[in-house]
Design a protein around this motif. Structure first.
Motif, mmCIF file in Angstrom:
data_model
loop_
_atom_site.group_PDB
_atom_site.id
_atom_site.type_symbol
_atom_site.label_atom_id
_atom_site.label_comp_id
_atom_site.label_asym_id
_atom_site.label_seq_id
_atom_site.Cartn_x
_atom_site.Cartn_y
_atom_site.Cartn_z
ATOM 1 N N CYS A 152 0.843 -1.198 0.000
ATOM 2 C CA CYS A 152 0.000 0.000 0.000
ATOM 3 C C CYS A 152 0.874 1.243 0.000
ATOM 4 O O CYS A 152 1.645 1.472 0.924
ATOM 5 N N CYS B 91 -3.433 -3.398 -3.333
ATOM 6 C CA CYS B 91 -3.699 -4.405 -2.318
ATOM 7 C C CYS B 91 -4.478 -5.576 -2.902
ATOM 8 O O CYS B 91 -4.109 -6.730 -2.710
ATOM 9 N N CYS C 71 -7.120 6.325 1.421
ATOM 10 C CA CYS C 71 -6.874 5.338 0.360
ATOM 11 C C CYS C 71 -7.077 6.006 -1.000
ATOM 12 O O CYS C 71 -8.060 6.697 -1.223
#
Ligand SMILES: Cc1cc2nc3c(=O)[nH]c(=O)nc-3n(C[C@H](O)[C@H](O)[C@H](O)COP(=O)(O)O)c2cc1C
Ligand SMILES: Cc1cc2nc3c(=O)[nH]c(=O)nc-3n(C[C@H](O)[C@H](O)[C@H](O)COP(=O)(O)O)c2cc1C
Ligand SMILES: Cc1cc2nc3c(=O)[nH]c(=O)nc-3n(C[C@H](O)[C@H](O)[C@H](O)COP(=O)(O)O)c2cc1C
Ligand SMILES: Cc1cc2nc3c(=O)[nH]c(=O)nc-3n(C[C@H](O)[C@H](O)[C@H](O)CO)c2cc1C
Ligand code: SF4
Ligand code: SF4
Ligand code: SF4
Ligand code: SF4
Ligand code: FES
Lengths: 191, 202, 143, 201, 295, 336, 442
Positions: G378, G413, G407
């Motif tokens: 991430c 991910c 995010c």
């Protein structure tokens, strides 16, 4: 008994929660959040120390000389109950804001069987003295804190697990305590 | 559901507590008086039972005649209990201990015949692993020590060149056990040296 | 339940307005959320003093008696409160016990360590203002 | 809306619906601490039952004489007195059990079950009802402790009430008589109990 | 004897001291718990379903006790009966509400509404609704991933595997409204529940023009207004090519049902008609259901 | 396109080809060399023990999923297989079959499925099973079998006690390293596996080879195994440097007992170890320290199982306090 | 060592099938479908009616607010309908349908405009032009450019970053544009530097586009303040926060914008559009679209008018092949899967990706094994497995505490998760709940 032996024993080898079974109720009941359990550990630390100091003195300098050691249980519990209340009153009296902050932060400072248990166990230490008794109370509350905080973090973590229906709540907590206690058997023989 | 209660005035409160504690105090004191004797008896019995277990029948009170002595290498004092039958020494029980058990202290009460051979052994304290070291309390294990004279019987585990058969998987416990017996034997010897004739005046 | 704020740094507790006098209102805190689920809560604790109350000089909106509200405290303040209320006195006791037992009888040392708490709490009460400023609790109406 | 339960329900609820151990989770410390054998569990259960019964009786008798605000300390004194009596009697007459139960005898004082019943039931009800309540709860507690003790003893030692039914050198799950075994056994017993009672209901 | 005396002195001393301490405590820590709150909480059903808008029964009880006017507070689970108890306990006026029940306003089963794409991802209506309009060409209809079923804490809904649509078990529905909130498409509506649970409603939400609507789903409401003409009570309105039957005016005469060319009007629990007009598909709304573990 | 409707899903629309199943089978592959060594050394008993553990683990997994959880069974994911193999690897070869089965039940039933199955368990299932057996049956669990006839150059060393057992017992009874030396297997023997001990911990070389494979396949990262072993080496090294007569040298500690098996295969269990690299390092240091403390000062000659279990309990705390640094959380704007 | 951002990131197979394909012009479509919501923010307001004749470049929908943008007729013709049509969001939205007037000379293919490098407009005029001519970010987010370029007095700006990263696999639109319109882009950069009053600009290009890097290096005038930076190939380097970090070492604060660290980021396509608007008076009416996929006969890059049905583009590369299972607007990492090919090209359409069976199906999700892969890739330092779990369990405030809102939806991910967890699906949902856009039940 040496001090470090008392410490290692109370925290790891004979952890008061995981191997002596004292204070199970708050351990199972109130330990859902890590931050709360840290705060609670601080409170227990103080309560156990002060309770042990008072009960030790009471036993050593009043009950024993008078031949009244059979009144140990009843006097201890009365003294501890009153003491905990006193602490609250005093706190509220001397600093209401402090008291209130605690009220929001800590749900309850239970006087549970751990306090009474530690007070009684402290009398039975090999060549006991006040200092040792207090140190024992201190070590025991550290052991309590360790178990409580570990346990709280595991419970927070398990909130996200897909526990089987029947395991939810108490059974899983007991099971975690069981495996934790199993792991702590590894400390056997350290003292 | 509603029960009428006394009002919580200061006097009422203090009085109620006073009354309750008064009654509690009296009754506890009374029960204590009642149980004082049985309690003492029970405590004594525990010791005497152990003694009876390792000694032949005696008529004196070994507990009252016990000798406490400190011993090099033993953290607590050791005890020496003579057993007499009509002023004849019929046996001696000695405590012995070792710190080298698997989980710490092993404490024994070893009964000796007047000739110095072991009559029987009782385990007073041990923290060994259940099912392993704890088997030292078992008849199968204790049997091998009976009627053995430590003067001729080498109180070491076979592995170390002695004559003691170790418990399966618990050599360490056995060693500690043997060490404790050895200690008791040495205490016995040292005490008996001071009593050249094996009898005592009444 | 417990949390409903987006800021992790605060601690939220549910309670009910139990008394209003002028601008200060009293809030009785609900038992801890985790106790809530415990069936033994009513029976728990030998010396529990029951519900806890906090007094707040209210800002923002009228409050009604028995109205459910949320009490908010910064989290680090909670730990700080534990420090002042329990940890420091504990350390003080321990220190006193250690030093006095060097030259006093055991019972006297013990008593000294207990009595040291009196000046401590006296000091705490002297510093009331500091605490008042530090431990500010705020109220929120849950919607 | 809600009818008052009769004596039979009162008695039974302590054993099943509000079983202090499996359902209410009261007095966990002695529950876990002393149940390494069925005998110890039974002993602890009976001791607790005695204290519970006696204190319920006394509390229900003196309930009108106690001002509300000293209720708790008054109850504590009553309970602690009976605990002390039990302690002394056990020491005098059943020294073996006294030693086994150890520190958990004085801890009966803080068993939430006893104070809880005194506070929640006996202080509001008359003598017969209080007696029945105490009997139900106490027997429920005793049964639970005995079952837990029996389970641990059977698994851990291959015996029941000291009667060993496996050969001397047979292997048993020693773990169950050690502390972890207490937690684990109780965990699964609680599930089993809940399943069972749900099925019955 | 000495011991008894000592014990008495010590204990009474302690007792009195403890009594004093606790007296002070009780003075200082007086708790203003209003007993009414607990009393009201007892009355509430204890389902903690949040259907009343409060997070749980306890906080609803607090709200009931705390508010002066509780006429806009209602416990859908307990219904009028419980609210009457509450009213008695508190001496405040409560509103009386007609009982309602959840209905699913979509009949787009797999047969009548062809799939034009295949959705891959978490089976949740709310999540798939974030991505696109769904596996069929109707962007108003049921997505079929059962968020409503999951939201219902009374087991009053299940997914019918044959149709792919949710079904309400009317007898179990407490009208808590959780399914209404859960549905990202607003498919579920609370409608009055009368004695025999008779209902007449439009089982479609498609706002597109007739042709397009019909293309996506053969039982879609096309906004043809035939039902309006058939309705003697003016209970039907059409907005955005979609008919709606207002339960307040509808007398359940069923006249509109047979005239709908696409069978989008659903009637439930009526005795069979004498003249059998093409039977409405017995998908949604049926109460005779086989109990089934939910999907 | 007409036949099958077009697929719609959220982004991303491509996926790396690593799957959890493959991770698991890579572990199985990595364990093969060690398994072969143990079969060579112990013969049939090793085979029986391993088969029993694997079969019973798979069986319990299947039964629990099918009849208790009532979900789809996922035997193929390989996790129960690994649990079975690793459980067997932690047992003495030839442990009575029923005990192996009991251990599998504890591992799969108590330690894994009571928590909800793969991914939710807090403690390492194989180790819970192993420790349960160790505590319950200390005799059988420390009854190290002799090697098969004629195996290896040094048959004597294979008999009886483990290296760590010899050390613990000897040092406790006043022997010193120099008097013990003849009884301790040579480094070479420990590398190759001609010592005594649990089924799978015999050959350091085989285990290291498998570990290397796991590292190369990026199934595990180096952090946990390397830090565990380094911590152990450092700690034992310090003690040894201070008093070489009463403490064994680090090499003996690293090569004996379950150090390598634990560090590479059990401490690295993805489920029960921290998620961040920082967390892994803390976790690994904890394991190293606890292992050495238990080995040197505790009752048990070997402590790595306990150490891993104890640190498993710390994982939630570690995950909580060793989070990845959020992008933009420490503003270091340096505008010119 | 080439520059890159330090934490996280992945390197999926690049599959840049079309990087050697010059941008083709396809004929003017017969009908265009112009949605009014082509940008982030408020949709534009339609100002034409059915049957209206429109000239090319005429405003047909006017900016609906501050964060909004004008929309221009991409062809000359007649408005035939104001209709609802499915766009990339997967829902039907308002759009203007224009039938092309084939006879109108304005519809003839645009000749190559000669380079005009002299900047005549003042900064204010430039910004006004950008606003009037409907320029929105072409890098994906379609954020109205005039809003981004509106620098308040108290804001300090010292660098313009030109995003030529194109880190998405398959896509080559920016790459081709940089090769073919190098000089125009350089002028565009100068225009923006002039308009914003900054002396420094950096073009960030990933190292898999060596030719573009070389080309810029050759053409870039010395002393212009424009730097060309080669970057290590790593997804999602094109994300502006990652790019700023990679190029300048500055970290955009958690809930901040690049402007908070003195930077404005624009895509090369946007820069070219600005060049066209400022120098040639051309509103934003067309863009480069990569049409690609392993099964396509002739994957290509196109200049496509806004509103062109995707079906037309697919036709131009040889039609939709048999094996097609998924059609994506955009790249494989961030693109949106389409339900049909009736969707029109909009300002944000950077590519059309056609995927076959082997890549289209998602793996069956399994339990998270806490391998931490998602955490380690991430780029925002989040814990995707935790965020998904929290969302699944409805613990939204906790998720919010765990910074779910930061995010960037890069999908790294989900890409790496060995258990095929639909991480981003849940995180996206969690975000929408935390923002209060979706009811709190899953
Ligand atoms: C869980 C466990 C418990 C043990 N308990 C004991 C014990 O109580 N007494 C003992 O002497 N050794 C105990 N041991 C040590 C080993 O059994 C040790 O190998 C043994 O003492 C020496 O083996 P041997 O007696 O077969 O020669 C224990 C070991 C373990 C793993
Ligand atoms: C409400 C809002 C205000 C914004 N304001 C500015 C701004 O003032 N300056 C700026 O450079 N970008 C601004 N942006 C644009 C963002 O920085 C960013 O470029 C845009 O959201 C697309 O970025 P992405 O393609 O990386 O997702 C704003 C975005 C939003 C949603
Ligand atoms: C994960 C991610 C990847 C991105 N990749 C690119 C890219 O490769 N090229 C690009 O120009 N913009 C990319 N963007 C968009 C940029 O963040 C940013 O919005 C854009 O460069 C701003 O320029 P614009 O306003 O001219 O579109 C990406 C955004 C995200 C969130
Ligand atoms: C690298 C790696 C190591 C593993 N180690 C163990 C282990 O030590 N014990 C075990 O029971 N399972 C192990 N597993 C399998 C799996 O993660 C384990 O069964 C889960 O803990 C069950 O939820 C391992 C898997 C991998 C990929
Ligand atoms: S069907 Fe809907 S309204 Fe009825 S009980 Fe279930 S969630 Fe509540
Ligand atoms: S009615 Fe709504 S929530 Fe229920 S399945 Fe259909 S779309 Fe989902
Ligand atoms: S999609 Fe979000 S959570 Fe996942 S890797 Fe990208 S930024 Fe992190
Ligand atoms: S990558 Fe997948 S399996 Fe690994 S931690 Fe993240 S969600 Fe879990
Ligand atoms: S019995 Fe409740 S804490 Fe011990």
């Amino acid at each position: 008994m040496e001090y470090w032996v008392i410490l290692i024993s109370a925290v790891f080898v004979n952890n008061i929660v995981l191997s002596q079974f004292l204070g199970i109720c708050p351990f199972l009941g109130v330990s859902g959040k890590v931050s709360t359990s840290v705060g609670m550990s601080g409170a227990v630390l103080f309560v156990m120390t002060i309770a042990t100091t008072v009960t030790y003195l009471l036993h050593q300098y009043l009950l024993l000389p008078l031949g009244l050691d059979y009144l140990r249980t009843i006097t201890f519990i009365l003294v501890i109950a009153a003491l905990v209340q006193m602490v609250e009153i005093v706190l509220k009296k001397v600093s209401p804001p402090l008291y209130q902050a605690l009220g929001v932060f800590l749900p309850l400072i239970t006087t549970n069987c751990a306090v009474l248990g530690v007070a009684i166990l402290a009398l039975g230490l090999v060549d006991a003295s006040l200092l040792k008794a207090v140190f024992f109370a201190f070590s025991s509350s550290l052991g309590f804190a360790l178990a409580l905080i570990l346990f709280a973090s595991i419970r927070e973590y398990l909130e996200l697990a897909n526990l089987p229906e029947g395991m939810k709540g108490v059974p899983i907590n007991l099971l975690v305590a069981g495996i934790l206690s199993l792991a702590f058997l590894g400390f056997a023989g350290l003292v | 559901m509603t029960v009428k209660k006394k009002a919580s005035s200061l006097f009422n409160m203090v009085f109620a507590l006073f009354a309750i504690t008064l009654i509690a105090g009296i009754s506890l004191g009374y029960v204590n008086e009642l149980t004082l004797e049985p309690k003492a008896r029970a405590r004594l019995e525990r010791k005497v039972n152990a003694l009876k277990n390792v000694l032949p029948a005696f008529t004196n009170s070994p507990v009252d005649e016990a000798v406490r002595l400190s011993w090099e290498g033993a953290p607590d004092s050791l005890e020496f209990y003579p057993a007499m039958q009509d002023s004849t020494l019929v046996g001696v029980a000695v405590t012995g201990g070792s710190e080298k058990g698997y989980n710490g202290t092993v404490r024994l009460l070893v009964g000796f015949n007047p000739d110095g051979s072991i009559r029987n052994i009782a385990v007073l304290e041990q923290k060994e692993t259940p099912g392993l070291g704890t088997k030292m309390k078992g008849e199968a294990f204790l049997k091998q020590f009976r009627e053995k004279d430590p003067a001729t019987f080498d109180l070491r585990v076979r592995k170390d060149g002695g004559q003691v058969d170790a418990l399966a998987g618990a050599t360490i416990s056995t060693r500690a056990f043997a060490e404790a017996v050895q200690q008791a034997y040495e205490v016995y010897r040292s005490q008996m040296e001071g009593r050249p004739n094996q009898t005592r005046k009444p | 339940m417990g949390h409903s704020s987006t800021d992790q740094q605060v601690y939220i507790h549910q309670g009910v307005v139990s008394e209003i006098s002028g601008t200060t209102i009293k809030v009785t805190l609900d038992a801890d959320v985790h106790c809530e689920s415990c069936r033994a809560k009513a029976l728990c604790g030998v010396a529990e003093s029951g519900g806890k109350e906090v007094e707040i000089t209210a800002a923002g909106g009228p409050y009604r008696l028995h109205e459910p509200v949320e009490v908010i405290l910064r989290k680090d303040l909670g730990q700080q409160a534990v420090f002042w209320a329990y940890l420091l006195p504990f350390l003080l006791m321990l220190a006193t016990l250690l030093t006095t037992s060097l030259f006093l009888e055991e019972w006297a040392a013990g008593a000294a360590s207990l009595f040291i708490l009196i000046p401590y709490y006296f000091l705490v009460s002297r510093f009331g203002n500091y605490f008042k400023k530090t431990f500010r609790i705020s109220l929120l109406k849950p919607d | 809306m809600k009818q008052t339960p009769g004596p039979k329900e009162n008695f039974l609820k302590g054993i099943i619906k509000e079983n202090p151990v499996f359902v209410m989770l009261l007095g966990m410390c002695p529950t876990l601490g002393v149940t390494s054998s069925a005998y110890n569990g039974l002993g602890m259960g009976v001791a607790t039952l005695f204290v519970l019964l006696m204190s319920n009786v006394v509390v229900s008798l003196i309930k009108t004489q106690i001002p509300a605000k000293v209720r708790i300390p008054a109850f504590i004194v009553v309970i602690a007195s009976f605990v002390t009596i039990v302690e002394m009697v056990l020491e005098a007459f059943i020294p073996f059990l006294y030693e086994q139960l150890g520190i958990f005898i004085p801890l009966i004082v803080v068993n939430c079950l006893i104070l809880g019943r005194a506070e929640a039931f006996a202080s509001k009800n008359n003598l017969p009802a209080s007696v029945i309540d105490a009997l139900g709860m106490g027997i429920g507690f005793t049964l639970a402790l005995t079952v837990l003790g029996a389970t641990r003893e059977v698994l851990g030692n291959g015996s029941l009430f000291g009667f060993r039914f496996v050969p001397e050198d047979a292997n048993t799950f020693i773990l169950f008589i050690l502390p972890p075994g207490a937690f684990i056994a109780l965990s699964y017993l609680a599930i089993a109990f809940n399943r069972l009672t749900r099925k019955v209901a | 004897m000495d011991s008894i005396l000592n014990s008495v002195i010590l204990l009474t001393l302690l007792g009195v001291v403890a009594g004093l301490v606790l007296y002070v405590v009780s003075k200082k820590f007086h708790v203003h718990e209003n007993p009414l709150i607990a009393q009201v909480e007892e009355l509430l059903p204890g389902a903690n379903c949040a259907g009343c808008g409060s997070p749980g029964c306890r906080s609803f009880a607090e709200k009931l006790v705390g508010s002066e006017d509780i006429s806009d507070l209602f416990c859908p689970v307990g219904g009028n009966e419980v609210m009457k108890w509450v009213s008695e306990a508190l001496g405040k006026e409560v509103a009386e509400k007609d009982p309602t029940v959840a209905v699913v306003r979509c009949q787009g089963s797999c047969e009548v509404r062809p799939k034009t794409s295949e959705y891959q991802g978490p089976r949740s209506c709310a999540i798939s609704a974030l991505i696109y309009s769904g596996e069929t060409d109707c962007q108003y209809g049921c997505l079929g991933d059962g968020d409503c079923v999951a939201a219902c804490s009374f087991d009053a809904m299940y997914m019918d595997e044959a149709t792919g649509l949710p079904v309400v078990i009317t007898d179990k529905c407490t009208s808590c409204g959780m399914c209404v909130t859960a549905c990202p498409r607003d498919i579920i509506e609370m409608r009055p529940k009368n004695k025999r649970d008779l209902k007449v409603y439009v089982g479609c939400l498609n706002e597109e023009k007739g042709g397009l609507a019909k293309k996506a789903c053969s039982v879609a409401c096309i906004g043809c207004s035939k039902c309006i003409d058939a309705c003697p009570k003016d209970a039907i309105t059409i907005e955005n090519n979609l008919a709606y039957i207002d339960p307040e005016y509808c007398t359940l005469c069923r006249k509109c049902v047979p005239v709908c060319p696409t069978h989008s009007i659903i009637e439930t629990n009526f005795p069979p008609r004498k003249v059998k007009v093409a039977p409405a598909p017995d998908t949604a709304g049926s109460v005779t259901v086989k109990p089934q573990s939910d999907a | 396109m007409e036949s099958q409707p077009i697929i719609v899903s959220a982004s991303p629309h491509v996926h790396s080809d690593r799957t959890s199943k493959r991770l698991m089978y890579d572990v199985v592959i990595a364990l093969i060399p060690a398994f072969l060594v143990s079969v060579y050394v112990f013969g049939i008993p090793a085979l029986i023990t391993t088969t029993t553990a694997v079969v019973s683990c798979l069986l319990f997994e299947y039964l629990i999923q099918k009849y208790l959880m009532k979900t789809e069974t996922t035997l193929g994911d390989g996790s129960a297989l690994i649990t079975g193999i690793l459980l067997a690897f932690n047992l003495p070869a030839g442990l009575p079959v029923w005990m192996v089965i009991a251990g599998s039940l504890v591992a799969i039933g108590i330690a894994k499925w009571s928590f909800g199955g793969l991914g939710f368990n807090v403690f390492n299932p194989a180790l819970v099973g192993r420790v349960f057996l160790l505590i319950s049956f200390p005799v059988q669990m420390t009854l190290w079998p002799m090697a098969a006839e004629g195996v290896g150059p040094n048959v004597d060393a294979v008999a009886g006690a483990t290296t760590l057992g010899i050390l613990k017992e000897g040092l406790q009874f006043g022997e010193t390293m120099s008097t013990l030396a003849p009884r301790i297997p040579s480094g070479m023997d420990m590398l190759l596996g001609f010592t005594s001990g649990s089924l799978g911990e015999m050959s350091a070389l085989a285990l290291l080879a498998g570990g290397g494979y796991l590292l190369a396949r990026r199934v595990i990262s180096w952090h946990i195994p390397v830090v565990v072993l380094a911590t152990m080496a450092l700690m034992t090294g310090i003690f040894w440097a201070v008093d070489p007569e009463h403490y064994a040298n680090p090499l003996i500690h690293l090569l004996s007992g379950g150090a390598i098996l634990g560090a590479f295969y059990m401490a690295t269990d993805l489920v029960t170890s921290p998620v961040t690299r920082k967390g892994m390092v803390v976790f690994a240091i904890g394991i190293g320290v606890l292992t050495v403390v238990i080995r040197l000062f505790g009752s048990y000659p070997e402590g790595i199982s306990f150490a891993i279990l104890i640190m498993n309990a710390f994982v939630p705390l570690i995950n909580r306090y060793f989070k990845p640094r959020r992008f933009g959380s420490r503003i270091k704007a340096k505008i010119v | 060592m080439l520059k890159t951002f330090p934490k996280g990131g992945i390197h999926p197979p690049e599959n840049k099938l079309t990087s050697g394909q010059p941008i083709r012009r396809m004929g003017i479509p017969k009908t265009v479908y112009v949605p009014i919501a082509q940008h982030i923010g408020i949709p534009a307001e339609i100002i034409v009616e059915r049957k209206d004749k429109v000239t090319i470049g005429q405003v047909i929908a006017r900016s609906g607010g501050y964060v909004s943008s004008n929309i221009h007729a991409p062809v000359a013709g007649t408005v035939t309908k104001l209709d609802m049509i499915v766009d990339t969001s997967g829902y039907k939205k308002q759009c203007i349908v224009i039938r092309t007037d084939e006879k109108d000379p304005a519809n003839a293919e645009v000749p190559e405009w000669p380079l005009k490098s002299e900047i005549t407009l003042s900064p204010e005029e430039i910004l006004q032009r950008i606003s009037d001519y409907g320029i929105v970010g072409l890098g994906g987010a379609t954020f109205p450019a005039h809003v981004k370029l509106h620098i308040k007095k108290d804001q300090h700006l010292d660098c313009l970053i030109v995003n030529g990263v194109e880190c998405e696999p398959y896509l080559t639109a920016d790459h081709r544009l940089m090769l073919e319109k190098t000089d125009e882009i350089l002028v565009g950069i100068r225009i923006l530097m002039h308009a914003l009053g900054v002396g420094r600009a950096i073009i960030g290009i990933e190292n898999n586009k060596r030719d573009a890097i070389e080309r810029f290096r050759e053409r870039c005038p010395k002393g212009s303040g424009i730097q060309i930076a080669a970057l290590q190939v790593k997804y999602p380097q094109g994300g502006e926060k990652q790019l700023v970090r990679a190029l300048l070492g500055r970290e955009v604060p958690k809930n901040g914008l690049p402007l908070d660290v003195g930077v404005v980021v624009h895509n090369v396509g946007t820069i070219f559009a600005i060049y066209q608007a400022v120098q040639h008076n051309r509103p934003l009416m067309e863009r480069v679209v990569t049409v690609t996929g392993k099964h396509l006969q002739a994957p290509s890059n196109f200049w496509a008018r806004i509103g062109t049905p995707i079906a037309d583009l697919l036709e131009a590369v040889g039609g939709v092949p048999e094996a097609t299972r998924k059609i994506v607007s955009g790249g494989p990492m961030m693109g949106k899967a389409l339900k049909s090919t009736d969707v029109p090209v909009t300002k944000g359409t950077s590519g059309i990706l056609v995927i076959g069976e082997e890549e289209a199906s998602r793996g069956e999700p399994r339990n998270c094994i806490r391998c931490g892969e998602c955490v380690s890739v991430c780029p925002m330092g989040l814990e995707p497995h935790l965020l998904m779990n929290l969302t699944e369990k409805g613990m939204y405030s906790h998720a919010s505490n765990e910074d779910i809102l930061t995010c960037i939806e890069c999908g790294s991910c989900s890409y790496v998760c060995p258990s095929h967890r639909p991480l981003l699906d849940y995180i996206r949902f969690g975000k929408s709940v935390v923002k209060g856009l979706t009811p709190k039940t899953a």
